[in-house]
Design a protein around this motif. Structure first.
Motif, mmCIF file in Angstrom:
data_model
loop_
_atom_site.group_PDB
_atom_site.id
_atom_site.type_symbol
_atom_site.label_atom_id
_atom_site.label_comp_id
_atom_site.label_asym_id
_atom_site.label_seq_id
_atom_site.Cartn_x
_atom_site.Cartn_y
_atom_site.Cartn_z
ATOM 1 N N ASN A 1 0.827 -1.210 0.000
ATOM 2 C CA ASN A 1 0.000 0.000 0.000
ATOM 3 C C ASN A 1 0.860 1.258 0.000
ATOM 4 O OD1 ASN A 1 -2.488 -1.443 -0.004
ATOM 5 N ND2 ASN A 1 -2.094 -1.915 2.142
ATOM 6 N N VAL A 2 1.783 1.273 -0.952
ATOM 7 C CA VAL A 2 2.738 2.361 -1.068
ATOM 8 C C VAL A 2 2.593 3.013 -2.446
ATOM 9 C CG1 VAL A 2 4.580 0.824 -1.884
ATOM 10 C CG2 VAL A 2 5.185 2.930 -0.690
ATOM 11 N N GLY A 3 2.866 4.297 -2.500
ATOM 12 C CA GLY A 3 2.768 5.045 -3.755
ATOM 13 C C GLY A 3 4.062 5.011 -4.549
ATOM 14 N N ARG A 4 3.983 5.514 -5.778
ATOM 15 C CA ARG A 4 5.131 5.409 -6.669
ATOM 16 C C ARG A 4 6.333 6.221 -6.203
ATOM 17 N NH1 ARG A 4 2.727 8.537 -11.925
ATOM 18 N NH2 ARG A 4 3.090 10.620 -11.146
ATOM 19 N N LYS A 5 6.138 7.369 -5.567
ATOM 20 C CA LYS A 5 7.282 8.149 -5.095
ATOM 21 C C LYS A 5 8.048 7.394 -4.031
ATOM 22 C CE LYS A 5 8.990 12.564 -3.506
ATOM 23 N NZ LYS A 5 10.260 11.986 -3.215
ATOM 24 N N ALA A 6 7.345 6.775 -3.108
ATOM 25 C CA ALA A 6 8.024 5.999 -2.060
ATOM 26 C C ALA A 6 8.768 4.803 -2.652
ATOM 27 C CB ALA A 6 7.009 5.531 -1.016
ATOM 28 N N ALA B 1 -8.762 1.119 -14.368
ATOM 29 C CA ALA B 1 -10.045 1.398 -15.016
ATOM 30 C C ALA B 1 -10.866 2.439 -14.254
ATOM 31 C CB ALA B 1 -10.845 0.108 -15.158
ATOM 32 N N GLU B 2 -10.601 2.594 -12.970
ATOM 33 C CA GLU B 2 -11.379 3.525 -12.137
ATOM 34 C C GLU B 2 -10.604 4.794 -11.791
ATOM 35 O OE1 GLU B 2 -12.667 1.392 -8.680
ATOM 36 O OE2 GLU B 2 -13.308 -0.327 -9.879
ATOM 37 N N ARG B 3 -9.382 4.892 -12.233
ATOM 38 C CA ARG B 3 -8.503 5.988 -11.866
ATOM 39 C C ARG B 3 -8.845 7.272 -12.593
ATOM 40 N NH1 ARG B 3 -2.934 3.480 -12.657
ATOM 41 N NH2 ARG B 3 -3.852 1.890 -11.358
ATOM 42 N N LYS B 4 -8.755 8.371 -11.862
ATOM 43 C CA LYS B 4 -8.915 9.697 -12.455
ATOM 44 C C LYS B 4 -7.537 10.336 -12.555
ATOM 45 C CE LYS B 4 -13.492 10.456 -10.533
ATOM 46 N NZ LYS B 4 -13.755 9.310 -9.717
ATOM 47 N N ARG B 5 -7.377 11.206 -13.517
ATOM 48 C CA ARG B 5 -6.093 11.876 -13.731
ATOM 49 C C ARG B 5 -5.642 12.573 -12.449
ATOM 50 N NH1 ARG B 5 -3.105 13.582 -18.136
ATOM 51 N NH2 ARG B 5 -1.970 15.520 -17.805
ATOM 52 N N GLY B 6 -4.377 12.324 -12.084
ATOM 53 C CA GLY B 6 -3.799 12.965 -10.913
ATOM 54 C C GLY B 6 -4.139 12.299 -9.595
ATOM 55 N N GLU B 7 -4.905 11.228 -9.649
ATOM 56 C CA GLU B 7 -5.319 10.548 -8.413
ATOM 57 C C GLU B 7 -4.154 9.767 -7.813
ATOM 58 O OE1 GLU B 7 -9.223 8.089 -6.917
ATOM 59 O OE2 GLU B 7 -8.702 8.046 -9.030
ATOM 60 N N TRP B 8 -4.046 9.803 -6.497
ATOM 61 C CA TRP B 8 -3.000 9.101 -5.765
ATOM 62 C C TRP B 8 -3.286 7.606 -5.822
ATOM 63 C CZ3 TRP B 8 1.480 10.620 -3.632
ATOM 64 C CH2 TRP B 8 2.103 9.750 -2.737
ATOM 65 N N VAL B 9 -2.303 6.811 -6.254
ATOM 66 C CA VAL B 9 -2.456 5.363 -6.396
ATOM 67 C C VAL B 9 -1.486 4.678 -5.442
ATOM 68 C CG1 VAL B 9 -2.318 3.404 -7.993
ATOM 69 C CG2 VAL B 9 -3.033 5.650 -8.834
ATOM 70 N N VAL B 10 -1.958 3.635 -4.773
ATOM 71 C CA VAL B 10 -1.074 2.810 -3.952
ATOM 72 C C VAL B 10 -1.099 1.387 -4.497
ATOM 73 C CG1 VAL B 10 -1.247 4.210 -1.865
ATOM 74 C CG2 VAL B 10 -2.876 2.363 -2.229
ATOM 75 N N TYR B 11 0.009 0.694 -4.298
ATOM 76 C CA TYR B 11 0.190 -0.635 -4.869
ATOM 77 C C TYR B 11 0.455 -1.671 -3.791
ATOM 78 C CZ TYR B 11 0.799 2.017 -9.150
ATOM 79 O OH TYR B 11 0.608 2.866 -10.204
ATOM 80 N N ARG B 12 0.050 -2.895 -4.099
ATOM 81 C CA ARG B 12 0.426 -4.049 -3.286
ATOM 82 C C ARG B 12 0.662 -5.209 -4.238
ATOM 83 N NH1 ARG B 12 -5.037 -3.982 -3.097
ATOM 84 N NH2 ARG B 12 -6.128 -5.964 -3.055
ATOM 85 N N VAL B 13 1.415 -6.199 -3.781
ATOM 86 C CA VAL B 13 1.775 -7.332 -4.617
ATOM 87 C C VAL B 13 0.643 -8.348 -4.629
ATOM 88 C CG1 VAL B 13 3.377 -9.288 -4.842
ATOM 89 C CG2 VAL B 13 4.242 -7.027 -4.248
ATOM 90 N N ASN B 14 0.351 -8.881 -5.801
ATOM 91 C CA ASN B 14 -0.576 -10.001 -5.935
ATOM 92 C C ASN B 14 0.271 -11.252 -5.729
ATOM 93 O OD1 ASN B 14 -2.246 -12.063 -6.728
ATOM 94 N ND2 ASN B 14 -3.042 -11.018 -8.526
#
Length: 105
Positions: free
Chosen positions: A37-42, A74-87
C-alpha cells in the motif's frame, strides 16, 4: 532485424522472463512486498530511481496482474493518488512457471 535464438521447448519461460526480465521490475515487486500500500514516489525513493522511471514498469506489472493498484487503472482519475500491493498468488505462479522451465522444480 536479427532473429532471437529460441531453444526447443523454451516458450514456457518467455512469459515470466518478459515480465520479470528487468532489475527495476524485480526491485519494484521486492519493495512493494516489503511495504504494501505504497505510492510510486516511495517506491522510487526506496529504489533510488526517478519516479518517472518506474511509471511504465508499474503499468506493465499491473497489467500482468502482479501488482494490484488502489484505485485500479479502469477507475482511476487523472492525478489521483495510487497505492500498490503485490498479488502474491500471481507472483508465486510466475515464479513456479519459471522454475519449472529451468528445471528447478
Amino acid at each position: 532485424m536479427p532473429r532471437y535464438a529460441r531453444p526447443v521447448d523454451g516458450e514456457g519461460a518467455e512469459g515470466p522472463l518478459a515480465v520479470l526480465g528487468n532489475m527495476v521490475k524485480a526491485g519494484i515487486i521486492r519493495q512493494v512486498r516489503r511495504t504494501p500500500n505504497v505510492g510510486r514516489k516511495a517506491i522510487a525513493d526506496a529504489l533510488e530511481v526517478a519516479p518517472t522511471t518506474i511509471v511504465p514498469y508499474l503499468g506493465e506489472l499491473e497489467a500482468a496482474g502482479l501488482l494490484l493498484a488502489d484505485p485500479p487503472k479502469a477507475e482511476r482519475k487523472r492525478g489521483e493518488w495510487v497505492v500498490y500491493r503485490v498479488n502474491d498468488e500471481a507472483v508465486t505462479e510466475l515464479y513456479l512457471r519459471l522454475g519449472q522451465e529451468i528445471g528447478e522444480i
